[in-house]
Structures are given as structure tokens and as C-alpha cells.
Design a protein around this motif. Structure first.
Motif, mmCIF file in Angstrom:
data_model
loop_
_atom_site.group_PDB
_atom_site.id
_atom_site.type_symbol
_atom_site.label_atom_id
_atom_site.label_comp_id
_atom_site.label_asym_id
_atom_site.label_seq_id
_atom_site.Cartn_x
_atom_site.Cartn_y
_atom_site.Cartn_z
ATOM 1 N N ILE A 90 0.837 -1.200 0.000
ATOM 2 C CA ILE A 90 0.000 0.000 0.000
ATOM 3 C C ILE A 90 0.871 1.249 0.000
ATOM 4 C CG2 ILE A 90 -1.654 1.317 1.416
ATOM 5 C CD1 ILE A 90 -2.840 -1.532 2.165
ATOM 6 N N GLY A 91 1.970 1.213 0.744
ATOM 7 C CA GLY A 91 2.872 2.357 0.815
ATOM 8 C C GLY A 91 3.450 2.744 -0.536
ATOM 9 N N ARG A 92 3.859 1.755 -1.314
ATOM 10 C CA ARG A 92 4.401 2.048 -2.656
ATOM 11 C C ARG A 92 3.353 2.722 -3.537
ATOM 12 N NH1 ARG A 92 6.599 -2.910 -1.688
ATOM 13 N NH2 ARG A 92 8.849 -2.883 -1.414
ATOM 14 N N LEU A 93 2.138 2.189 -3.518
ATOM 15 C CA LEU A 93 1.057 2.760 -4.326
ATOM 16 C C LEU A 93 0.702 4.171 -3.848
ATOM 17 C CD1 LEU A 93 -1.299 -0.357 -4.547
ATOM 18 C CD2 LEU A 93 0.023 0.639 -6.426
ATOM 19 N N LEU A 94 0.638 4.348 -2.535
ATOM 20 C CA LEU A 94 0.306 5.655 -1.967
ATOM 21 C C LEU A 94 1.377 6.686 -2.325
ATOM 22 C CD1 LEU A 94 -1.543 7.371 -0.150
ATOM 23 C CD2 LEU A 94 -0.172 6.592 1.802
ATOM 24 N N ALA A 95 2.632 6.307 -2.204
ATOM 25 C CA ALA A 95 3.731 7.219 -2.536
ATOM 26 C C ALA A 95 3.624 7.665 -3.994
ATOM 27 C CB ALA A 95 5.072 6.546 -2.267
ATOM 28 N N SER A 96 3.316 6.734 -4.863
ATOM 29 C CA SER A 96 3.164 7.046 -6.279
ATOM 30 C C SER A 96 2.029 8.054 -6.485
ATOM 31 C CB SER A 96 2.905 5.757 -7.056
ATOM 32 O OG SER A 96 2.674 6.044 -8.407
ATOM 33 N N GLU A 97 0.909 7.836 -5.825
ATOM 34 C CA GLU A 97 -0.241 8.743 -5.937
ATOM 35 C C GLU A 97 0.085 10.143 -5.413
ATOM 36 O OE1 GLU A 97 -3.543 8.534 -7.057
ATOM 37 O OE2 GLU A 97 -2.947 6.661 -8.024
ATOM 38 N N LEU A 98 0.865 10.203 -4.348
ATOM 39 C CA LEU A 98 1.192 11.488 -3.723
ATOM 40 C C LEU A 98 2.416 12.160 -4.349
ATOM 41 C CD1 LEU A 98 0.648 10.537 0.039
ATOM 42 C CD2 LEU A 98 -0.801 12.046 -1.355
ATOM 43 N N GLY A 99 3.120 11.421 -5.208
ATOM 44 C CA GLY A 99 4.345 11.963 -5.795
ATOM 45 C C GLY A 99 5.461 12.100 -4.776
ATOM 46 N N LEU A 100 5.481 11.192 -3.814
ATOM 47 C CA LEU A 100 6.498 11.215 -2.758
ATOM 48 C C LEU A 100 7.355 9.963 -2.837
ATOM 49 C CD1 LEU A 100 4.304 12.277 0.321
ATOM 50 C CD2 LEU A 100 5.932 13.702 -0.948
ATOM 51 N N PRO A 101 8.567 10.009 -2.283
ATOM 52 C CA PRO A 101 9.360 8.778 -2.201
ATOM 53 C C PRO A 101 8.726 7.800 -1.205
ATOM 54 C CG PRO A 101 10.591 10.650 -1.280
ATOM 55 C CD PRO A 101 9.275 11.178 -1.766
ATOM 56 N N PHE A 102 8.985 6.521 -1.409
ATOM 57 C CA PHE A 102 8.532 5.481 -0.494
ATOM 58 C C PHE A 102 9.734 4.937 0.252
ATOM 59 C CE2 PHE A 102 8.142 0.889 0.326
ATOM 60 C CZ PHE A 102 7.135 0.931 1.265
ATOM 61 N N VAL A 103 9.601 4.797 1.563
ATOM 62 C CA VAL A 103 10.677 4.246 2.383
ATOM 63 C C VAL A 103 10.083 3.188 3.308
ATOM 64 C CG1 VAL A 103 12.525 4.773 4.015
ATOM 65 C CG2 VAL A 103 11.810 6.514 2.381
ATOM 66 N N ASP A 104 10.771 2.061 3.404
ATOM 67 C CA ASP A 104 10.382 0.984 4.314
ATOM 68 C C ASP A 104 11.466 0.919 5.388
ATOM 69 O OD1 ASP A 104 10.391 -1.678 5.467
ATOM 70 O OD2 ASP A 104 9.039 -2.291 3.861
ATOM 71 N N THR A 105 11.098 1.143 6.647
ATOM 72 C CA THR A 105 12.109 1.202 7.707
ATOM 73 C C THR A 105 12.910 -0.101 7.804
ATOM 74 O OG1 THR A 105 10.502 0.562 9.421
ATOM 75 C CG2 THR A 105 10.883 2.933 9.093
ATOM 76 N N ASP A 106 12.259 -1.241 7.606
ATOM 77 C CA ASP A 106 12.988 -2.514 7.664
ATOM 78 C C ASP A 106 14.054 -2.590 6.576
ATOM 79 O OD1 ASP A 106 11.562 -3.348 9.872
ATOM 80 O OD2 ASP A 106 10.334 -4.805 8.782
ATOM 81 N N ARG A 107 13.725 -2.120 5.359
ATOM 82 C CA ARG A 107 14.708 -2.154 4.262
ATOM 83 C C ARG A 107 15.891 -1.236 4.566
ATOM 84 N NH1 ARG A 107 11.169 -5.267 3.685
ATOM 85 N NH2 ARG A 107 12.679 -6.330 4.997
ATOM 86 N N VAL A 108 15.611 -0.066 5.153
ATOM 87 C CA VAL A 108 16.694 0.864 5.500
ATOM 88 C C VAL A 108 17.615 0.222 6.534
ATOM 89 C CG1 VAL A 108 17.267 3.122 6.493
ATOM 90 C CG2 VAL A 108 15.337 2.909 4.906
ATOM 91 N N ILE A 109 17.038 -0.437 7.528
ATOM 92 C CA ILE A 109 17.849 -1.125 8.544
ATOM 93 C C ILE A 109 18.723 -2.177 7.877
ATOM 94 C CG2 ILE A 109 17.752 -2.698 10.539
ATOM 95 C CD1 ILE A 109 15.125 -1.127 11.335
ATOM 96 N N GLU A 110 18.154 -2.963 6.974
ATOM 97 C CA GLU A 110 18.931 -3.996 6.277
ATOM 98 C C GLU A 110 20.047 -3.387 5.433
ATOM 99 O OE1 GLU A 110 15.739 -7.662 5.912
ATOM 100 O OE2 GLU A 110 15.910 -6.290 4.212
#
Length: 173
Positions: free
Chosen positions: A19-39
Motif C-alpha cells: 500500500i505504501g508504494r502505491l500511496l507514494a506514487s499517488e502522492l508523488g512522494l518517495p517510499f521508504v520501508d524502515t525494515d529495508r533501510v535497517i537492512e
């Protein structure tokens, strides 16, 4: 806009990343997943971090990442399911954005996570029981930090995004 970020909170398997990826696309914002950043920062996956540092070590890393992300430009941020277990994280999200609690039934969560071996807290004999326990513990925090709640049981990801967009329009005006 004084609170630029949109934080997605909720239990594992609720659809925060999708949902975050789709929402970011709709809002024209970057998408960030905290777990991916930690990894990315550690060069190790979440299960390995849990094995080596325990949940406490992982939660410290999570708070540091969230704090850093709050200082960056506006983004849609999908958080780990346990981010609400730390009061510092709740304050960071409240102070830096709108928080959407993505909710789903125990049945849906158990089904969605059934074959996922990358979730350290579910590597137990009865994962469904563990999800129920986690929900019971975290539900009050999810509810209290959220500006609004979207149930993902009744919606596909695109419909959930539309509901979030409607809620953001209300909560930001």
C-alpha cells in the motif's frame, strides 16, 4: 504542510509495503520501508539482526532509522510492525506526519504470513497464536498513534490507497 510524512503502522502482513508504494506514487512522494533501510545500513537481514542482537538491539536500530527519516524530506514511510512498542517512535511519528493504522483480521494476517520465513517473531510452533498475542499487545498503541484507520480486509491495495487519500485530505486541512 507542517507534517510532511505519511507513516503506515500496523501488524506484519497487513500490507504496509504494498500500500505504501502505491500511496507514494499517488502522492508523488518517495517510499521508504524502515525494515529495508535497517537492512541496507547493517548489510544484514532482519532475522539475522534479531539472532545477533535480539529484539532490543533491533528496536534501537529501528528508532535511529525513524529519527533520521523524520529529518528528511516528505515521504511515505512503511514501518515495522513493532515500531509502536517504543514510546520514542510514537512521539517521532506524531510530531512529523500523519499516521495511518492499517488494520486486518487475525484470519487475514495469519493467511498472508503463513509461508513467510523472514519474520523472526513468527518462527514459532503456532504462528497464528503469536499473531493474536502481538495484536492484543500492540492494538492500543496502533490505535492511539493513528490519525485514522483503514481496514485492509475489505479492500484491495488500490481501494485502501483511495481511502487513505480521502482521510489525508480530511486530516491535513
Amino acid at each position: 504542510m507542517s507534517k510532511p510524512h505519511v507513516f503506515l503502522v500496523g501488524p506484519m502482513g497487513v500490507g504496509k509495503s504494498t500500500i505504501g508504494r502505491l500511496l507514494a506514487s499517488e502522492l508523488g512522494l518517495p517510499f521508504v520501508d524502515t525494515d529495508r533501510v535497517i537492512e541496507e545500513r547493517t548489510g544484514a537481514d532482519i532475522p539475522w539482526i534479531f539472532d545477533m542482537e535480539g529484539e532490543e538491539g533491533f528496536r534501537l536500530r529501528e528508532t535511529n532509522v525513524l529519527s533520521d527519516l523524520c529529518q528528511m524530506r516528505a515521504a511515505v514511510i512503511a514501518t515495522g510492525g513493532g515500531i509502536v512498542t517504543q514510546e520514542a517512535n510514537i512521539e517521532l511519528m506524531r510530531n512529523h506526519g500523519s499516521v495511518c493504522y492499517l488494520r486486518a483480521s487475525l484470519e487475514q494476517l495469519a493467511e498472508r504470513t503463513a509461508r513467510d520465513k523472514k519474520r523472526p517473531l513468527l518462527q514459532v510452533e503456532n504462528p497464528r497464536e503469536k499473531i493474536a498475542q502481538i495484536l492484543m499487545e500492540r492494538e492500543p498503541s496502533y490505535t492511539s498513534v493513528a490519525n485514522f484507520t483503514v481496514n485492509t480486509d475489505r479492500h484491495g491495495p488500490k481501494a485502501a490507497v483511495q481511502e487513505i487519500l480521502q482521510q489525508l485530505g480530511r486530516s491535513r486541512s
